[in-house]
Motif scaffolding. Structure first.
Motif, short mmCIF file in Angstrom:
data_model
loop_
_atom_site.label_atom_id
_atom_site.label_comp_id
_atom_site.label_asym_id
_atom_site.label_seq_id
_atom_site.Cartn_x
_atom_site.Cartn_y
_atom_site.Cartn_z
N LEU A 1 1.37 -0.94 -0.21
CA LEU A 1 0.35 0.05 -0.35
C LEU A 1 0.85 0.80 0.25
CD1 LEU A 1 -3.31 0.69 0.14
CD2 LEU A 1 -2.55 0.58 2.68
N ARG A 2 0.89 2.37 -0.67
CA ARG A 2 1.42 3.06 -1.27
C ARG A 2 1.54 4.17 0.16
NH1 ARG A 2 -0.63 8.92 -1.60
NH2 ARG A 2 -2.86 7.82 -2.32
N ASP A 3 2.18 4.27 1.39
CA ASP A 3 2.41 5.35 2.10
C ASP A 3 3.14 6.86 1.98
OD1 ASP A 3 4.91 4.65 1.42
OD2 ASP A 3 5.36 3.55 3.76
N TYR A 4 2.58 7.08 1.13
CA TYR A 4 3.31 8.72 0.49
C TYR A 4 2.34 9.75 -0.23
CZ TYR A 4 4.02 6.05 -3.55
OH TYR A 4 3.76 5.22 -4.53
N TYR A 5 2.49 11.03 0.01
CA TYR A 5 1.66 11.65 -0.41
C TYR A 5 1.96 11.44 -2.52
CZ TYR A 5 -0.09 16.42 -1.75
OH TYR A 5 -0.61 17.56 -2.96
N LEU A 6 0.72 12.19 -3.08
CA LEU A 6 0.88 11.88 -3.92
C LEU A 6 -0.10 12.86 -4.90
CD1 LEU A 6 1.39 9.81 -6.48
CD2 LEU A 6 -0.53 8.49 -5.75
N GLU A 7 0.39 13.12 -6.38
CA GLU A 7 -0.09 14.44 -7.05
C GLU A 7 0.00 13.63 -8.39
OE1 GLU A 7 1.05 18.69 -8.45
OE2 GLU A 7 0.79 18.48 -6.23
N ILE A 8 -1.50 13.77 -9.15
CA ILE A 8 -1.16 12.99 -10.30
C ILE A 8 -1.55 14.25 -11.55
CG2 ILE A 8 -2.38 11.40 -12.07
CD1 ILE A 8 -1.45 9.35 -9.46
N ASN A 9 -1.00 15.44 -12.39
CA ASN A 9 -1.44 16.02 -12.94
C ASN A 9 -3.02 17.23 -11.85
OD1 ASN A 9 -0.80 14.98 -15.26
ND2 ASN A 9 -3.53 13.70 -15.60
N GLY A 10 -2.00 17.03 -10.56
CA GLY A 10 -2.92 18.40 -10.13
C GLY A 10 -3.96 17.88 -9.14
#
Length: 144
Positions: free
Chosen positions: A97-106
């Motif tokens: 499972l992802r354990d970090y902040y994510l930004e996709i296309n804003g």
């Protein structure tokens, strides 16, 4: 015609055995406030994707989980396109499972977290209440 797929991952908490759903805080680049949502998205850039393929892709992109199996919860007709809900058990997923902040296309997505099913409605964005209702009914049926 394009579609939106919403995927609900669930588990039984290993300590309490409570049913929990996977969500994250979400803010689209044009939104002022954050909302708690399930992984979701469209086939806009992938027009040949089936609704199930879109669900699997969005779960992977937004949580890093690869669903090995998804069950269709049902469509919801919308004025501009169709919306589909899907359910997957955490035990039917691979990868961490992802354990970090994510930004996709804003669009900003906080770290995914497990929330008790009984408490989720008070936190979840109203746009996803329809799929929460379907997921709750299906998970209860599976437990019976």
């Amino acid at each position: 015609m394009y579609h939106t797929s919403v995927v609900v991952a669930y588990r039984n908490n290993p300590r309490t055995r409570d049913v929990e759903f996977l969500v994250f805080e979400y803010r689209a680049k044009l939104m002022r406030d954050k909302e708690v949502r399930f992984p979701a998205g469209t086939n806009w850039l992938f027009p040949d994707d089936s609704p199930a393929e879109t669900a699997v892709r969005k779960l992977l992109e937004e949580t890093n989980l690869r669903a090995l199996e998804v069950g269709r919860l049902g469509p919801k007709e919308a004025s501009e396109h169709q919306k589909f809900g899907f359910l997957t058990a955490f035990t039917d997923c691979s990868r961490e499972l992802r354990d970090y902040y994510l930004e996709i296309n804003g669009d900003a997505m906080g770290v995914p977290r497990w929330v008790k099913a009984a408490e989720l409605r008070h936190h979840l964005a109203p746009v996803h209440h329809w799929v929460l209702d379907l997921a709750l009914a299906e998970v209860c049926a599976l437990a019976a």
